[in-house]
Design an enzyme around this catalytic site. Sequence first.
Site, PDB file in Angstrom:
ATOM      1  N   SER A  18     -14.716   5.604   3.245  1.00 52.33           N
ATOM      2  CA  SER A  18     -13.414   4.961   3.442  1.00 52.33           C
ATOM      3  C   SER A  18     -12.385   6.034   3.817  1.00 52.33           C
ATOM      4  O   SER A  18     -12.707   7.217   3.870  1.00 52.33           O
ATOM      5  CB  SER A  18     -12.996   4.238   2.169  1.00 52.33           C
ATOM      6  OG  SER A  18     -12.929   5.166   1.112  1.00 52.33           O
ATOM      7  N   LEU A  20     -10.928   6.731   6.647  1.00 52.66           N
ATOM      8  CA  LEU A  20     -11.115   7.467   7.902  1.00 52.66           C
ATOM      9  C   LEU A  20      -9.910   7.293   8.831  1.00 52.66           C
ATOM     10  O   LEU A  20      -9.816   7.958   9.851  1.00 52.66           O
ATOM     11  CB  LEU A  20     -12.372   6.965   8.623  1.00 52.66           C
ATOM     12  CG  LEU A  20     -13.713   7.439   8.057  1.00 52.66           C
ATOM     13  CD1 LEU A  20     -14.859   6.858   8.871  1.00 52.66           C
ATOM     14  CD2 LEU A  20     -13.793   8.966   8.064  1.00 52.66           C
ATOM     15  N   ASP A 151     -20.255  -2.587   2.119  1.00 51.87           N
ATOM     16  CA  ASP A 151     -19.631  -3.093   0.889  1.00 51.87           C
ATOM     17  C   ASP A 151     -19.911  -4.587   0.756  1.00 51.87           C
ATOM     18  O   ASP A 151     -19.920  -5.303   1.751  1.00 51.87           O
ATOM     19  CB  ASP A 151     -18.097  -2.974   0.947  1.00 51.87           C
ATOM     20  CG  ASP A 151     -17.607  -1.549   0.979  1.00 51.87           C
ATOM     21  OD1 ASP A 151     -18.430  -0.655   0.721  1.00 51.87           O
ATOM     22  OD2 ASP A 151     -16.412  -1.340   1.271  1.00 51.87           O
ATOM     23  N   GLU A 153     -17.841  -6.672  -0.704  1.00 51.70           N
ATOM     24  CA  GLU A 153     -16.576  -7.408  -0.569  1.00 51.70           C
ATOM     25  C   GLU A 153     -16.243  -7.831   0.864  1.00 51.70           C
ATOM     26  O   GLU A 153     -15.669  -8.883   1.078  1.00 51.70           O
ATOM     27  CB  GLU A 153     -15.392  -6.550  -1.064  1.00 51.70           C
ATOM     28  CG  GLU A 153     -15.295  -6.410  -2.551  1.00 51.70           C
ATOM     29  CD  GLU A 153     -15.925  -5.112  -3.018  1.00 51.70           C
ATOM     30  OE1 GLU A 153     -16.825  -4.598  -2.311  1.00 51.70           O
ATOM     31  OE2 GLU A 153     -15.510  -4.628  -4.081  1.00 51.70           O
ATOM     32  N   GLN A 196     -25.490   6.900  12.874  1.00 51.53           N
ATOM     33  CA  GLN A 196     -26.642   6.068  13.257  1.00 51.53           C
ATOM     34  C   GLN A 196     -26.893   5.004  12.192  1.00 51.53           C
ATOM     35  O   GLN A 196     -27.123   3.838  12.489  1.00 51.53           O
ATOM     36  CB  GLN A 196     -27.895   6.925  13.381  1.00 51.53           C
ATOM     37  CG  GLN A 196     -27.833   7.978  14.474  1.00 51.53           C
ATOM     38  CD  GLN A 196     -29.078   8.861  14.462  1.00 51.53           C
ATOM     39  OE1 GLN A 196     -30.164   8.399  14.100  1.00 51.53           O
ATOM     40  NE2 GLN A 196     -28.939  10.117  14.838  1.00 51.53           N
ATOM     41  N   LYS A 227     -26.495  11.667  21.970  1.00 51.73           N
ATOM     42  CA  LYS A 227     -27.390  11.267  20.886  1.00 51.73           C
ATOM     43  C   LYS A 227     -26.880   9.982  20.208  1.00 51.73           C
ATOM     44  O   LYS A 227     -27.649   9.045  19.973  1.00 51.73           O
ATOM     45  CB  LYS A 227     -27.435  12.406  19.859  1.00 51.73           C
ATOM     46  CG  LYS A 227     -28.644  12.382  18.985  1.00 51.73           C
ATOM     47  CD  LYS A 227     -28.796  13.729  18.317  1.00 51.73           C
ATOM     48  CE  LYS A 227     -29.711  13.645  17.115  1.00 51.73           C
ATOM     49  NZ  LYS A 227     -29.669  14.869  16.333  1.00 51.73           N
ATOM     50  N   GLY A 358      11.878   2.718  -6.468  1.00 52.06           N
ATOM     51  CA  GLY A 358      10.947   2.821  -7.585  1.00 52.06           C
ATOM     52  C   GLY A 358      11.260   1.766  -8.626  1.00 52.06           C
ATOM     53  O   GLY A 358      12.328   1.149  -8.594  1.00 52.06           O
ATOM     54  N   CYS A 385      17.478   2.223  -2.273  1.00 50.95           N
ATOM     55  CA  CYS A 385      17.174   1.176  -3.247  1.00 50.95           C
ATOM     56  C   CYS A 385      17.410   1.683  -4.671  1.00 50.95           C
ATOM     57  O   CYS A 385      18.557   1.778  -5.083  1.00 50.95           O
ATOM     58  CB  CYS A 385      15.764   0.640  -3.032  1.00 50.95           C
ATOM     59  SG  CYS A 385      15.604  -1.024  -3.672  1.00 50.95           S
ATOM     60  N   GLU A 409      17.644  -2.704 -16.287  1.00 50.49           N
ATOM     61  CA  GLU A 409      16.197  -2.500 -16.129  1.00 50.49           C
ATOM     62  C   GLU A 409      15.719  -1.380 -17.058  1.00 50.49           C
ATOM     63  O   GLU A 409      14.592  -1.391 -17.534  1.00 50.49           O
ATOM     64  CB  GLU A 409      15.876  -2.146 -14.660  1.00 50.49           C
ATOM     65  CG  GLU A 409      14.378  -1.947 -14.402  1.00 50.49           C
ATOM     66  CD  GLU A 409      14.028  -1.567 -12.963  1.00 50.49           C
ATOM     67  OE1 GLU A 409      14.940  -1.356 -12.139  1.00 50.49           O
ATOM     68  OE2 GLU A 409      12.821  -1.480 -12.672  1.00 50.49           O
ATOM     69  N   HIS A 520      15.707  -0.936   2.285  1.00 56.75           N
ATOM     70  CA  HIS A 520      14.729   0.105   2.625  1.00 56.75           C
ATOM     71  C   HIS A 520      14.728   0.364   4.134  1.00 56.75           C
ATOM     72  O   HIS A 520      13.933  -0.245   4.859  1.00 56.75           O
ATOM     73  CB  HIS A 520      13.326  -0.335   2.195  1.00 56.75           C
ATOM     74  CG  HIS A 520      13.120  -0.325   0.724  1.00 56.75           C
ATOM     75  ND1 HIS A 520      12.691   0.792   0.044  1.00 56.75           N
ATOM     76  CD2 HIS A 520      13.282  -1.286  -0.201  1.00 56.75           C
ATOM     77  CE1 HIS A 520      12.601   0.512  -1.244  1.00 56.75           C
ATOM     78  NE2 HIS A 520      12.952  -0.735  -1.421  1.00 56.75           N
ATOM     79  N   GLU A 522      13.547   2.760   5.727  1.00 53.52           N
ATOM     80  CA  GLU A 522      12.324   3.425   6.210  1.00 53.52           C
ATOM     81  C   GLU A 522      11.347   2.452   6.867  1.00 53.52           C
ATOM     82  O   GLU A 522      10.563   2.849   7.719  1.00 53.52           O
ATOM     83  CB  GLU A 522      11.628   4.190   5.076  1.00 53.52           C
ATOM     84  CG  GLU A 522      10.986   3.357   3.977  1.00 53.52           C
ATOM     85  CD  GLU A 522      11.940   3.011   2.835  1.00 53.52           C
ATOM     86  OE1 GLU A 522      13.168   2.963   3.084  1.00 53.52           O
ATOM     87  OE2 GLU A 522      11.462   2.753   1.714  1.00 53.52           O
TER      88      GLU A 522
END
Length: 560
Positions: A18, A20, A151, A153, A196, A227, A358, A385, A409, A520, A522
């Site tokens: 995983s 990649l 996998d 799943e 392969q 190959k 956060g 935020c 909070e 946000h 970003e």
Amino acid sequence: MPDGLFPKYAFITGGVVSSLGKGLSAASLGALLEARGLSVTLVKLDPYINVDPGTMSPFQHGEVFVTDDGAETDLDLGHYERFVRTQMGRKNNFTTGQIYETVIRKERRGDFLGGTVQVIPHITNEIKASILAAGKGYDICLVEIGGTVGDIESLPFLEAIRQMRIELGREQTIFLHLTLVPALLTAGEIKTKPTQHSVKELRSIGIQPDIVLCRAQQPLPADARRKISLFTNVEESSVISAEDVSNIYSIPRRYHEQGLDSTVIKHLGLTNHHIDLNEWDRVVSAMDTPETTVTIGMVGKYVSLTESYKSLSEALVHAGIANRVRINVKYFDAETLKTSSDAKKALTGVDGILVPGGFGERGTEGMINAVEYVRSAAIPYLGICLGLQIAVIEYARNVAGMHHANSTEFNQKTPFPVVALVTEWTKSDGGTVARGGDDDLGGTMRLGAQRASLKEGSKCAQIYGATDIYERHRHRYEVNNTFLADLEEKGLLVSGKSIDNLVEMVEVPSHPFFVACQFHPEFKSTPRDGHPLFSAFVSAAGRHIKGNIDNRQMAKVAGE
Ligand code: GLN
């Protein structure tokens, strides 16, 4: 109008291991097809059972990306929006859990007339319907299957796309498989065997890839390509080298040089428009030739896992592109900044400080210490935020004399709840939403793009070059309007408010750059277009270094 009668589908699977970078490969192919004038959309299928990616821990799963329509999605959708201009939304990401939930709801409603409900066909049909719905109206829809072939799943997803090839036909569908080609340091050679085997595994469930993308440390040598082609039954020109690059935005050009886009276009019978990669070349060249380096300190709680701040660190990179500077991001664990002198010691030397979003109390006192330092030392600050809420708490405590001010909070009993839960608010369509502290997680947040009005003449309005903005939200708490007049009297400017009168942006006009937003930004920053808030912040940080250098030089001249 789409190129053909129906959208074409490109399916991207991953093999061997995983992580990649399937998302980046899919997004880069998307960028190439878009640069050829095609309309492109992308979908991510996540094999996990969680129904709501929004409630998953950033420690385990990286950032939660938020779309305009308020969906909390996998961070790969962030890559998609950074590489293509199509906006992602709810229909571009679904999990096994969501698919099952829909099917079970249909079963409860009696839609299956008492028949036995099974993975094939009921689950696979639901998967296919979701993919088809996401692709509607586009020339091509790139579908990324999460997980690794082999996998348990992801099997229903693979079965669904196998069926789509049969149902839609070869000209409508193409399979790409991303694998790993490791190099053995001791033997000094690269190994094609895992590739392969991975392709063999894929073929055993009925999928023959048309293109193999090979992740490797170095460009794939010709004999390895030959190959892999031979053993995987994929044409040699369709074995693509996806070697490590130092700059992810150079991947589209690298794929193009190997003919990936023309192979896809030819296979799918799409119109072969001229390609224009100028914008991408400009991005890469700006990143490769920076004029100086700016160090940004990020003070947060998830600092050990930079994937949790993926969009944020990318937005800073984009601001670097816009300012032609290299950004060096230094992460600070807020919990270690126990006093304001700790904060001063740790943060001295950074050119700008950012407190990102956060949840939960942990680390918040350290963030408040960091903000106290940068506010009083005139170091550029951008609060996002939670970073806005922290800035307001710090200002209330240290400037407005509201001792022990806090967010409810973090402390329900604070005498000055300057940030609190708003239990009812108005949506942009005029409807109201109620939320309570004990509601289910997820579904109780202000989510997605909403309009804010910026105060004429404020620094924020200047930065945006506008007074009407749309930005994406993901939070439960709001600045408490009860204390606004007192805070404003002490010099904090509320420079942006939502249509329902909630605080969206604040700034300290007497500071060189102290800006914070409840949303946000970003999530809307892209390498090609950047984002005004991040660009202005990095530019202020650049001016801050210049000021330091000038001061040092003046001190030298003065013989200090
Ligand atoms: N915890 C804060 C809230 O829920 C901030 C959330 C965030 O930073 N995304 O309002």
